[in-house]
Structure formats: structure tokens, C-alpha cells
Write a protein that holds these residues in place. Structure first.
Motif, PDB file in Angstrom:
ATOM      1  N   GLY A 198       0.777  -1.227   0.000  1.00 61.24           N
ATOM      2  CA  GLY A 198       0.000   0.000   0.000  1.00 61.24           C
ATOM      3  C   GLY A 198       0.811   1.281   0.000  1.00 61.24           C
ATOM      4  O   GLY A 198       0.231   2.374  -0.018  1.00 61.24           O
ATOM      5  N   GLU A 243      -7.216  -2.911  -6.951  1.00 60.87           N
ATOM      6  CA  GLU A 243      -6.995  -2.312  -5.637  1.00 60.87           C
ATOM      7  C   GLU A 243      -8.037  -2.784  -4.620  1.00 60.87           C
ATOM      8  O   GLU A 243      -9.202  -2.995  -4.961  1.00 60.87           O
ATOM      9  CB  GLU A 243      -7.029  -0.784  -5.738  1.00 60.87           C
ATOM     10  CG  GLU A 243      -5.851  -0.215  -6.517  1.00 60.87           C
ATOM     11  CD  GLU A 243      -5.727   1.282  -6.363  1.00 60.87           C
ATOM     12  OE1 GLU A 243      -4.590   1.766  -6.222  1.00 60.87           O
ATOM     13  OE2 GLU A 243      -6.772   1.970  -6.374  1.00 60.87           O
ATOM     14  N   TYR A 244      -7.570  -2.942  -3.382  1.00 59.74           N
ATOM     15  CA  TYR A 244      -8.436  -3.326  -2.267  1.00 59.74           C
ATOM     16  C   TYR A 244      -8.159  -2.405  -1.085  1.00 59.74           C
ATOM     17  O   TYR A 244      -7.012  -2.002  -0.853  1.00 59.74           O
ATOM     18  CB  TYR A 244      -8.171  -4.781  -1.863  1.00 59.74           C
ATOM     19  CG  TYR A 244      -8.475  -5.775  -2.951  1.00 59.74           C
ATOM     20  CD1 TYR A 244      -9.779  -6.157  -3.233  1.00 59.74           C
ATOM     21  CD2 TYR A 244      -7.446  -6.323  -3.721  1.00 59.74           C
ATOM     22  CE1 TYR A 244     -10.060  -7.066  -4.240  1.00 59.74           C
ATOM     23  CE2 TYR A 244      -7.724  -7.240  -4.731  1.00 59.74           C
ATOM     24  CZ  TYR A 244      -9.026  -7.602  -4.986  1.00 59.74           C
ATOM     25  OH  TYR A 244      -9.305  -8.497  -5.989  1.00 59.74           O
ATOM     26  N   PRO A 245      -9.197  -2.078  -0.321  1.00 62.26           N
ATOM     27  CA  PRO A 245      -8.989  -1.196   0.831  1.00 62.26           C
ATOM     28  C   PRO A 245      -8.144  -1.864   1.910  1.00 62.26           C
ATOM     29  O   PRO A 245      -8.189  -3.083   2.099  1.00 62.26           O
ATOM     30  CB  PRO A 245     -10.417  -0.927   1.332  1.00 62.26           C
ATOM     31  CG  PRO A 245     -11.244  -2.044   0.788  1.00 62.26           C
ATOM     32  CD  PRO A 245     -10.609  -2.455  -0.501  1.00 62.26           C
ATOM     33  N   THR A 246      -7.368  -1.056   2.598  1.00 57.81           N
ATOM     34  CA  THR A 246      -6.555  -1.556   3.700  1.00 57.81           C
ATOM     35  C   THR A 246      -6.640  -0.573   4.864  1.00 57.81           C
ATOM     36  O   THR A 246      -6.759   0.634   4.664  1.00 57.81           O
ATOM     37  CB  THR A 246      -5.094  -1.759   3.258  1.00 57.81           C
ATOM     38  OG1 THR A 246      -4.358  -2.378   4.321  1.00 57.81           O
ATOM     39  CG2 THR A 246      -4.416  -0.449   2.902  1.00 57.81           C
ATOM     40  N   SER A 276      -6.692  -6.150   8.303  1.00 60.55           N
ATOM     41  CA  SER A 276      -5.789  -5.521   7.345  1.00 60.55           C
ATOM     42  C   SER A 276      -4.995  -4.401   8.018  1.00 60.55           C
ATOM     43  O   SER A 276      -5.500  -3.693   8.895  1.00 60.55           O
ATOM     44  CB  SER A 276      -6.579  -4.967   6.161  1.00 60.55           C
ATOM     45  OG  SER A 276      -5.713  -4.475   5.173  1.00 60.55           O
ATOM     46  N   LYS A 329      -5.120   1.914   0.107  1.00 57.02           N
ATOM     47  CA  LYS A 329      -5.430   0.781  -0.756  1.00 57.02           C
ATOM     48  C   LYS A 329      -4.144   0.018  -1.041  1.00 57.02           C
ATOM     49  O   LYS A 329      -3.058   0.603  -1.100  1.00 57.02           O
ATOM     50  CB  LYS A 329      -6.071   1.242  -2.065  1.00 57.02           C
ATOM     51  CG  LYS A 329      -7.453   1.846  -1.878  1.00 57.02           C
ATOM     52  CD  LYS A 329      -8.074   2.230  -3.207  1.00 57.02           C
ATOM     53  CE  LYS A 329      -9.473   2.808  -2.992  1.00 57.02           C
ATOM     54  NZ  LYS A 329     -10.113   3.210  -4.284  1.00 57.02           N
ATOM     55  N   GLN A 353      -2.378  -3.014  -3.708  1.00 53.54           N
ATOM     56  CA  GLN A 353      -2.479  -3.314  -5.127  1.00 53.54           C
ATOM     57  C   GLN A 353      -2.109  -4.764  -5.440  1.00 53.54           C
ATOM     58  O   GLN A 353      -1.114  -5.287  -4.918  1.00 53.54           O
ATOM     59  CB  GLN A 353      -1.558  -2.387  -5.933  1.00 53.54           C
ATOM     60  CG  GLN A 353      -1.954  -0.922  -5.906  1.00 53.54           C
ATOM     61  CD  GLN A 353      -1.651  -0.242  -4.588  1.00 53.54           C
ATOM     62  OE1 GLN A 353      -0.665  -0.560  -3.925  1.00 53.54           O
ATOM     63  NE2 GLN A 353      -2.505   0.691  -4.196  1.00 53.54           N
TER      64      GLN A 353
END
Length: 540
Positions: A21, A50-53, A63, A218, A220
Motif C-alpha cells: 500500500g 486495488e483493495y482497501p486496507t 488488514s 489501498k 495493489q
């Protein structure tokens, strides 16, 4: 495939501090895209997902926050002595450290100090997660100075006294909730730790600053796609995260995956192939939840070791029999076919082993995707500042690269002798469990996963995992003395898999204990801990 070119790519990746991130992680992805385009791939084949963190939970994992680190220094005040800096050693700052907002001076104490710790630097030799709970959460400390070497192994010289100037890669918990404590700190070498022990609880001070940033962000996942002729899909996965240099762990797996892209782009493929670079666990968990339609996935994690320097052995860790193992057998056959030889014998150490947890294959397998794991262990320089590209072996990359390519090319037409070997190993295992509790359920699950049309009997006492994905590590805090046993890491994850696919209490104990050759009583004890703490659910 030229192994020396793969090592060059390892050198390039190792220059980047690959915090999931982070800005530097994202910059590396852009540079890797440029590299692939220069090799002839189309940008249309590439995608960054992309994913939220931060403040998000994936399965059993909270996370972490996105972390950027620019600079840091640590000094002993009196006598004035420079100890370390981020610019000179990227592993010197504890991952996830909050910013200090300028220079700070702290009195140096150790764990025996009984007064207020909020303005003290606490010197300890222990697991940083334990130190965080003991001194930050319970006693309000902000600054930790830690020496801790995981996976010590005298046989390869991985012990503090033989690596006195090595700086270990260590992390503070930096989930959203943990970050609110504002903690920060440094990872020390053993020599520095021994030096500072002479100054604790005597009024001595340290001076330090950390220029960092913790934020919700986010992470990756970088995916490169290759189209095949049939409507089936294979994955090659390697985690790209970890600090600089992090050459073998895991610039090696990522570099090999990138060079496999170069080879795949020139081939006529039967199946689609996705090459996936991601942050370990925190990227694979959300990705696999959305993309679980793979025939199999090969996990490349720590594949490049020069065995003479690192003390490592190359291992093929199998998919458990609960899932299809035909592709494992094909990969093993390919590894033997291309194994480097000298004087009519192998010139590199290589073994086949049962399932091992601790990397992204365990995520795929918890979503019913077979995932053989190629990696090397133990490694003298694992998670240290000395995990540098000079510890890589070009021969390893050529060997593994050829084996992976052959496995992909033959996936739609596995040779008969390989299929016979799979059935032989499967039948041997089923004979081993034949008289044990839950054997009928295990046999049905194993046969069904290998293509037989069978009905699975109803469980007598139904158990199943509480969440999707692997077990993870939080349960260790609740395991008491069991957490100290070497076998427990792999045992817990194997129990999770067995519970997921047999859904029977007795079958889970029988499968996990027999497959890993672990005592049934200890297996039951671990299973009961998982049930008691709601990692598994039970229905009578």
C-alpha cells in the motif's frame, strides 16, 4: 530462460522498499509494467486491482494501515554514538512505526523497569507482537528498541552470536486500532542490543526521529493475463511485498514470475494463465475471494537461494489430498526432469513435502484451488538486511522456470504415468487411515476431489471454519503452551482445511494427524482450542 537475467531483475526489485500500500510499492508496479511492455507484452494484458486496507477485516486477518517511511535515525546520547538509520539500513525501523514528529529523547530502560513508560525507550529481546501487547497496550510505552531473530537454526549459523551485526525485519502491529497507540521503534542488531544493555535503567538516553506516515489506503494486486485455447485457467502467484532488499524473500519469486510472463507471451497455451503479484495474505485474501475459478495455482515464494550461502533446501510443498493433486504430481515430475546434475546426481538439494502454511497458497487452497508451493527453507538470511541478491543462484531460476512452464504446457494432457502415480499415492494414504475414525468421510472427499463420482457421508459431529480463508495467526494468543510446539503452525492450518472439506470432527483429527504424522492427542487439543475460541464452529 536466462537465470542471470532473472537475478538482474531481483536486483532491481530489491532496490524498492516494498511496503504493501505504500507509494514506493505503487512506483515499483509502474516500473514493472514498463519492463513488461519493453519485453513485448501489451498493456492491455496488465491490470492493477486495488483493495482497501486499514480498518478492514479479510477472513481471520485485520488488514494493516498503508505505511510510508522516508527517513529515521537512532543515536545513543551519552556517550554520543550513531546506532542506525533508515537510509543506511531499511530493516532498522520497525514496520508500521508511527511518526515521531521530529527528534525525541527518551530515557533507556528495559522490561524490569516498573514505573511510567510513556517517555521511555524500552529495550527488549522478544517477539515484537508480544512486546507491543506487554509495553504499549498494557503500560503505555511509545518507543520500543527490539532485538528478535525468528527461526533460529544453529545448523546453518542462524543464531545471534554468529550474526551479531544482522538487523532483522520486524513489524509492530499496525492495524487501524493498533496504530492509535502511536507506537514506533527500531530493530537492533545483536551487537547493538548487547551494547545498550549496559546503559539501561541508569539514566542513559537515546535520541531518535522517524519520518513516516500511517494511513487508511489501498493495496495493489498486479495481474498479467495470457489467453489460452480452452475455458480453463491457471495461476502463478508470488508476493511482492517486504522490505528492501528482501532478495530471496520474495523478489526472487516475483522476478521469476515476471520472466515467466516473457516466456508465456511467446507460447501457444491450452489454458488461460494469470501471473499475479500481490502483498502476501493481505492481497491474496480479497483477490481469491473474488477470483477462485482456477484449475490450480503455483506459489513461488523464496525460490532463488544459493544453497551454499543460505543453507536452504528447495521444497515442493504439496496440496493436501483433500483437493486435486494431479497438478502437484505433474510439477514434481517436471522438477525431476530438469533438475541440475553433477557427476550423475543432483547438484542442488530438493525434497517433496506435505502441506506447509505461511504463504499465499494456503489462501487459494481454502477456496478449493489446488496450489503447490515451491520455496526454500531454512534460510540463514531470512527476514534480515542481509537477504541480498548475491545470495541468489541463476541455476535455481532456470530449473524452476523450466519446470513451471512444462507443468503449464501439459496441464490439459497430463501423462498417464503421472496420473497413475497420483492414484498410487492417494490409495496408499487411504489405506493408512482405513481403520481410523472418520475414514469413510475422508476417503469420499479425497476420491471426489480426484474425479470419482461418490457420495460423501453425513458428518457425525459437524464442524466447519467460522470464516472464509486460512486460519491465520491470531489463535496463537489463545493456544497457551501449544503455541510453543514447532508442529502447531502447520497443524492448525491443516485442521482448518480438513474441517472445511470433511466437516466432521473425527475425520478432521484423523486426516490432520495422519497426513502430518502428528500425535492424535495434540491434534485434538489444537482442534478444541480452535473450537473454544470460535475459529471453528461445531454442531452436534
Amino acid at each position: 530462460m536466462d537465470g542471470h537475467e532473472v537475478v538482474d531483475t531481483v536486483r532491481f526489485i530489491s532496490c524498492f522498499h516494498r511496503v504493501r500500500g505504500s507509494d514506493e510499492y505503487k512506483l515499483l508496479l509502474e516500473r514493472l509494467k514498463e519492463m513488461l511492455i519493453a519485453w513485448g507484452l501489451s498493456e492491455r494484458q496488465m491490470e492493477i486491482i486495488e483493495y482497501p486496507t486499514g480498518g478492514v477485516r479479510y477472513g481471520n486477518f485485520d488488514s494493516t494501515m498503508a505505511w510510508n517511511i522516508k527517513d529515521a535515525e537512532l543515536w545513543l546520547e551519552e556517550p554520543r554514538m550513531f546506532l542506525n538509520s533508515f537510509k543506511s539500513c531499511k530493516t532498522s525501523v520497525l514496520f508500521g512505526s508511527n511518526p515521531t514528529n521530529g527528534w525525541k529523547i527518551f530515557e533507556l530502560v528495559d522490561e524490569s523497569y516498573s514505573n511510567d513508560l510513556s517517555n521511555k525507550a524500552v529495550l527488549v529481546q522478544m517477539n515484537p507482537n508480544k512486546a507491543f501487547k506487554e509495553f504499549v497496550e498494557k503500560r503505555g510505552a511509545k518507543c520500543l528498541l527490539i532485538y528478535f531473530m525468528r527461526a533460529q537454526d544453529e545448523s546453518i549459523g542462524r543464531v545471534p552470536t554468529r550474526m551479531p551485526d544482522t538487523v532483522n525485519y520486524l513489524s509492530l502491529p499496525h492495524t487501524l486500532s493498533a496504530s492509535q497507540h502511536g507506537a514506533f521503534g527500531f530493530s537492533l542488531s545483536y551487537r547493538q542490543y548487547e551494547l545498550l544493555k549496559n546503559f539501561v535503567n541508569k539514566g542513559a538516553k537515546v535520541r531518535l526521529f522517524i519520518d513516516s506516515e500511517l494511513k487508511v489506503g489501498k493495496l495493489q494486486v498486479f495481474r498479467v493475463r495470457f489467453k489460452g485455447l480452452q475455458n480453463k485457467k491457471i495461476g502463478i502467484v508470488a508476493h511482492l511485498c517486504h522490505p528492501s532488499p528482501g532478495a530471496n524473500d520474495n523478489a526472487s519469486g516475483a522476478a521469476l514470475a515476471l520472466h515467466l510472463c516473457r516466456e508465456l507471451n511467446e507460447k501457444r497455451l491450452a489454458y488461460d494463465v494469470d501471473v499475479i503479484l500481490l502483498p502476501e495474505f493481505y492481497g491474496s485474501l480479497p483477490y481469491v475471494a473474488q477470483h477462485k475459478d482456477y484449475e490450480f495455482v503455483i506459489n513461488l515464494d523464496m525460490v532463488g537461494e544459493d544453497q551454499l550461502k543460505t543453507g536452504s533446501t528447495l521444497m515442493l510443498h504439496e496440496t493436501p489430498f483433500l483437493l486435486n493433486t494431479h497438478y502437484d504430481e505433474l510439477l514434481y515430475d517436471s522438477m525431476l526432469l530438469f533438475a541440475p546434475t553433477s557427476s550423475d546426481s543432483f547438484s542442488r538439494r530438493f525434497f517433496r513435502s506435505t502441506f506447509k502454511s505461511g504463504s499465499d497458497h494456503s489462501v487459494f487452497e481454502n477456496y478449493s484451488v489446488p496450489s503447490p508451493f515451491l520455496g526454500q527453507w531454512p534460510d540463514r538470511y531470512y527476514h534480515t538486511n542481509e537477504d541480498t541478491p548475491d545470495k541468489c543462484d541463476p541455476v535455481m531460476f532456470e530449473w524452476i522456470g523450466k519446470a513451471v512452464l512444462r507443468t503449464i504446457e501439459l496441464a490439459d494432457r497430463i501423462p498417464d504415468y503421472v496420473i497413475e502415480q497420483v492414484h498410487g499415492r492417494m490409495k496408499s494414504f487411504l489405506r493408512k487411515i482405513a481403520a481410523k475414525p472418520g475414514a469413510e468421510i475422508i476417503a469420499s472427499v479425497v476420491k471426489k476431489s480426484h474425479g470419482e463420482s461418490v457420495e460423501i457421508p453425513e458428518p457425525k459431529v459437524r464442524i466447519f471454519p467460522s470464516v472464509e480463508g486460512p486460519l491465520g495467526y491470531e489463535w496463537f494468543d489463545k493456544a497457551g503452551e501449544l503455541s510453543e510446539k514447532r508442529e502447531v503452525v502447520n497443524l492448525g492450518e491443516t485442521i482448518q482445511l480438513a474441517a472445511r472439506y470433511t466437516q466432521d470432527y473425527d475425520a478432521t483429527i484423523t486426516f490432520a494427524s495422519t497426513y502430518l504424522n502428528v500425535d492424535e492427542k495434540m491434534t485434538q487439543d489444537v482442534l478444541d482450542v480452535l473450537l473454544k475460541n470460535d475459529f471453528l464452529k461445531k454442531i452436534n
